[in-house]
Design an enzyme around this catalytic site. Structure first.
Site, short mmCIF file in Angstrom:
data_model
loop_
_atom_site.label_atom_id
_atom_site.label_comp_id
_atom_site.label_asym_id
_atom_site.label_seq_id
_atom_site.Cartn_x
_atom_site.Cartn_y
_atom_site.Cartn_z
N ARG A 93 -2.95 9.17 6.45
CA ARG A 93 -2.09 8.21 5.74
C ARG A 93 -0.82 8.94 5.34
O ARG A 93 -0.86 10.10 4.88
CB ARG A 93 -2.79 7.68 4.48
CG ARG A 93 -3.89 6.66 4.74
CD ARG A 93 -3.35 5.34 5.31
NE ARG A 93 -4.38 4.36 5.56
CZ ARG A 93 -5.04 4.18 6.70
NH1 ARG A 93 -4.76 4.94 7.75
NH2 ARG A 93 -5.96 3.24 6.83
N GLU A 136 5.16 2.40 5.58
CA GLU A 136 5.16 1.75 6.91
C GLU A 136 5.58 0.30 6.78
O GLU A 136 5.17 -0.37 5.83
CB GLU A 136 3.75 1.84 7.52
CG GLU A 136 3.39 3.26 7.85
CD GLU A 136 1.96 3.41 8.37
OE1 GLU A 136 1.32 2.40 8.72
OE2 GLU A 136 1.50 4.56 8.42
N HIS A 184 1.79 4.33 13.99
CA HIS A 184 0.40 4.20 13.50
C HIS A 184 -0.51 3.66 14.62
O HIS A 184 -1.14 2.61 14.46
CB HIS A 184 0.35 3.29 12.26
CG HIS A 184 -0.90 3.48 11.44
ND1 HIS A 184 -0.93 3.34 10.09
CD2 HIS A 184 -2.18 3.78 11.79
CE1 HIS A 184 -2.16 3.55 9.63
NE2 HIS A 184 -2.93 3.81 10.66
O1 LIG Z 1 -5.50 3.95 10.34
C1 LIG Z 1 -6.43 3.40 10.81
C2 LIG Z 1 -7.67 3.16 10.11
O2 LIG Z 1 -7.79 3.50 8.93
O3 LIG Z 1 -8.58 2.62 10.74
#
Ligand SMILES: O=CC(=O)O
Length: 356
Positions: free
Chosen positions: A268, A297, A318
């Site tokens: 993250r 984001e 991401h």
């Molecule tokens: O970032 C992706 C997730 O947490 O699945």
């Protein structure tokens, strides 16, 4: 149809074979909120409105409230957070006791509020493990081998650059064999990365809130955070975002790192203080980075987009966990949890323990 309760879903599974979803729908009633305009929702406020209208319509026609609400993948930057402000119409009438969404992380889900409402939250804990670990390895290679610069020079017709012009050449890549990889967070993704990086000849150290039992540590050695910062050639962030890990890597931590360190984040964005990272790139403390995740984001810190740093920064929207197979597995995990809940069982993937 044996079950007369109703489930509300944001959209429909995108990867599940139609017959699998149809088989689920022959047993359970699902109303879906479409995502495609002009009638579908396309942002957080239109989704909140659609949920509240769906709940009101059932109440106005004397039907029982929804018992569950699920959302599939590719939604977070558009609709999150999935919290009280969006979901309370579902619980206010005492109906909804189950929520589930695609993804392993749930920092953008109001789990504490759900627990207080007596509702489960189920994530998809293993669906994205392998692609995210593969994606982290890919970004480690991208950073150490200067992939962004190689790509830009090749496209620009500059080939390897002009070695007679100071700075205008593609640097030699660093081979990861023999380098020390410091993994922050040895959960399932960290472990899968550890195995893959060892296959490439890296030495693995890790820091975790608690050391994991040696038999499960995949050959990685537990060290203190300070030792990890001081001795890693490459640092990979693989822990969840919690109040304790927000800005875990800030100015003080960058100061403790080796000059020329490579940083990779597939967890993250907010675990790294982005401003401090930009300063560390500018000063040369950090050689190159590979980032899949960002603090706000889909907004990217302007420093990371600065043309003077672009050669040293590899960015992704991401997507390391976003593959056809991981999303298919995740959709199956959501339906498995739903099925267990509808049968009156505690779902295996529940991350909380509400009093139900
Ligand atoms: O970032 C992706 C997730 O947490 O699945």
């Amino acid at each position: 149809m044996t079950d007369d309760r109703f489930i509300l879903a944001l959209s429909e599974p995108a990867f599940l074979p139609a017959f699998e979803y149809e088989s689920f729908r022959t047993r359970y009633n699902i109303d879906s909120i479409p995502r495609i305009p002009p009638h579908g929702v396309s942002d957080r406020s239109s989704l909140a409105r659609a949920i509240s209208e769906a709940v009101a319509t059932r109440a106005a026609t004397g039907k029982s409230p929804y018992v569950a609400f699920v959302w599939f993948f590719d939604v977070s930057a558009m609709f999150s957070p999935f919290d009280e402000t969006m979901l309370s119409p579902l619980t206010e009438n005492g109906g909804c006791r189950f929520f589930s969404g695609g993804g392993a992380g749930y920092d953008d889900v109001g789990v504490e509020w759900m627990t207080n409402q007596g509702a489960y939250y189920c994530n998809t804990p293993t669906a994205i493990t392998v692609p995210t670990a593969n994606g982290a390895l890919m970004l480690i290679l991208a950073a150490t081998r200067a992939i962004s610069q190689c790509d830009m020079y090749t496209r620009a017709g500059k080939w390897r650059g002009d070695a007679s012009v100071p700075g205008d050449f593609v640097p030699y890549g660093q081979d990861i064999e023999g380098l020390t990889l410091g993994i922050i967070g040895l959960g399932s993704i960290g472990k899968a990365l550890s195995v893959r990086a060892q296959a490439c000849g890296m030495k693995i150290i890790y820091y975790n809130r608690r050391p994991v039992p040696e038999s499960e540590a995949t050959g990685a050695t537990y060290v203190s955070m300070d030792e990890l910062l001081a001795t890693s050639d490459v640092i990979s962030v693989n822990c969840p975002l919690t109040p304790a890990t927000r800005h875990l890597l800030g100015p003080a931590e960058f100061d403790k790192m080796k000059t020329g360190v490579f940083i990779v984040n597939t967890a993250r964005g907010a675990i790294i203080d982005e401003e401090a990272l930009v300063q560390a790139l500018k000063s040369g403390k950090v050689a190159r980075v590979g980032l899949d995740v960002f603090e706000r984001e889909p907004i990217i810190h302007p420093g990371l987009l600065d043309p003077s740093l672009a050669y040293r920064v590899t960015l992704q929207p991401h997507t390391t966990g976003r593959t056809d197979r991981s999303f298919l597995n995740g959709e199956r995990q959501i339906l498995k949890s739903l099925e267990e809940f509808m049968r009156g069982e505690k779902p295996e993937y529940a991350v909380n323990d509400p009093k139900v």
